[in-house]
Scaffold this active site. Structure first.
Site, short mmCIF file in Angstrom:
data_model
loop_
_atom_site.label_atom_id
_atom_site.label_comp_id
_atom_site.label_asym_id
_atom_site.label_seq_id
_atom_site.Cartn_x
_atom_site.Cartn_y
_atom_site.Cartn_z
N TYR A 98 17.60 29.23 8.74
CA TYR A 98 16.44 30.00 9.22
C TYR A 98 16.39 30.02 10.75
CZ TYR A 98 14.40 29.96 4.54
OH TYR A 98 14.16 30.15 3.22
N LYS A 133 0.85 -1.20 0.00
CA LYS A 133 0.00 0.00 0.00
C LYS A 133 0.88 1.25 0.00
CE LYS A 133 -0.28 -0.23 5.04
NZ LYS A 133 -1.04 -0.81 6.17
#
Ligand SMILES: *Cc1c(COP(=O)(O)O)cnc(C)c1O
Length: 371
Positions: free
Chosen positions: A255, A35
């Site tokens: 950042y 899956k």
């Protein structure tokens, strides 16, 4: 469009891991769970590589139909089953099996006319409280299903374990006991085991095992170790170093400046970030491999870059490959640093980057870029 960050899928590792399942559960058939695009590894090429599996499990009808259309002839099992009469007709026509877990599905089987009867797996809820019928209803639903002309043969009875990622959680034994009470009276084929149970609970193996994560070479356990589990990582996620800069003591990186250089030091920039499926929450200290040696991520993960402390790396240069996970650095370790599980990280990376299949069977690498 080809991205710089690439996921190399080692088909030999997939086959090795399937063989490992076989050696652990020699008396069981293997329903390989593919899956979520085979946990990000590419559903079709994984199904082709795992030709030795006895069947494949997917989440939804569309995935199963895609595999059939692509020429996969193995038994296919839809874990969420069919949602409406169209789904049911489509799986009936294509010889696809379905999990039945909901009264609405029973009604569809009673009211739909299908070309060929469908093989079903009756799902019992033994404690997960997600999908499945209450244990007390199993007997009559089993009888009802067996009697329906839309159902082919006797249903396989299955359940799913909720706590197996923790080897010592006592609730797993309660689930097994609950399940055994049900199947003891039915004399049917049954299935319980996910990867964790394949590895740690021989009593759960039964006629079918349903491994997922271990096929991809990641450990299902909270404190897992792929080497101890005898598994080989099937995905290598890599990207090159695109810059190396010298930072001074006190400089902050990235950042928010979450990392401050303690001394003059080389910082490498690799062309991979959360846009490529690298986990954004991986903190400073998360390991990466640079030219096969361990180094650590520093500062925040950007959309398309990470920054790396290169002090441990001898003569690093632009163009060196940085491995986010793969052989020598398990995705499990990265997941633990990032506060998540390998399942999520692998699925995300699979969506984002260019995948390339490697087949090292004949000693030479055959590389096929996936669509
Ligand atoms: C996903 C899934 C599996 C496989 O689980 P792993 O932990 O990846 O081995 C097995 N059975 C069911 C019902 C599943 O949904």
């Amino acid at each position: 469009m080809r991205r710089v960050a690439r996921a190399l899928i080692d088909l030999q590792a997939l086959r090795h891991n399937l063989a490992r399942v076989r050696s652990l559960a020699p008396a069981s058939r293997v329903m390989a769970v593919i899956k979520a695009d085979a946990y990000g590894h590419g559903m079709l090429s994984v199904a082709q590589a795992l030709e030795q599996a006895d069947g494949f499990a997917v989440t939804c009808v569309a995935e199963a139909l895609y595999l059939r259309d692509a020429g996969i002839r193995h038994p296919l099992l839809v874990l969420q089953g069919f949602a409406d009469a169209d789904d049911l007709s489509a799986i009936a026509e294509n010889g696809i099996s379905a999990v039945v877990h909901e009264p609405a599905q029973l009604k569809l089987l009673e009211s739909t006319i299908v070309k060929k009867p469908v093989a079903v797996w009756l799902k019992v809820d033994t404690g997960m409280h997600r999908l499945g019928f209450p244990p007390a209803d199993t007997q009559w639903i089993y009888r009802r299903l067996s009697a329906l002309s839309t159902v082919c043969g006797a249903p396989t009875v299955m359940t799913h374990l909720a706590y197996a990622d923790d080897r010592v959680d006592p609730r797993t034994q309660l689930q097994l006991a609950q399940f055994d009470q049900i199947v003891a009276t039915l004399k049917v084929e049954s299935s319980i085991a996910n990867s964790a149970a394949v590895l740690s609970l021989p009593a759960s193996h039964r006629q079918w095992v349903r491994p997922g994560i271990m096929l991809y070479g990641s450990s299902p356990f909270l404190d897992g170790d792929v080497v101890q589990d005898g598994l080989k990582p099937a995905m290598v996620l890599q990207a090159p170093l695109i810059a190396i800069k010298r930072c001074q003591r006190g400089d902050t990186v990235g950042y928010g400046g979450s990392y401050t250089c303690p001394e003059t030091m080389p910082i490498g920039v690799a062309a991979i970030g959360y846009g490529d499926g690298y986990p954004r929450h991986a903190p400073s200290g998360t390991p990466v491999l640079v030219a096969d040696n361990r180094a650590q991520l520093v500062g925040r993960v950007s959309m398309d870059m990470i920054t790396i402390d290169l002090r441990n790396i001898k003569a690093p240069k632009v163009g060196d490959q940085v491995i986010a996970w793969g052989q020598g650095l398990s995705v499990d370790e990265v997941a633990r640093h990032a506060g998540t599980i390998s399942y999520e990280i692998l699925c995300n990376a699979g969506h984002c980057v260019t995948r390339e299949d490697l087949d090292l069977a004949d000693g030479g690498a055959v590389s096929v870029e996936q669509a």
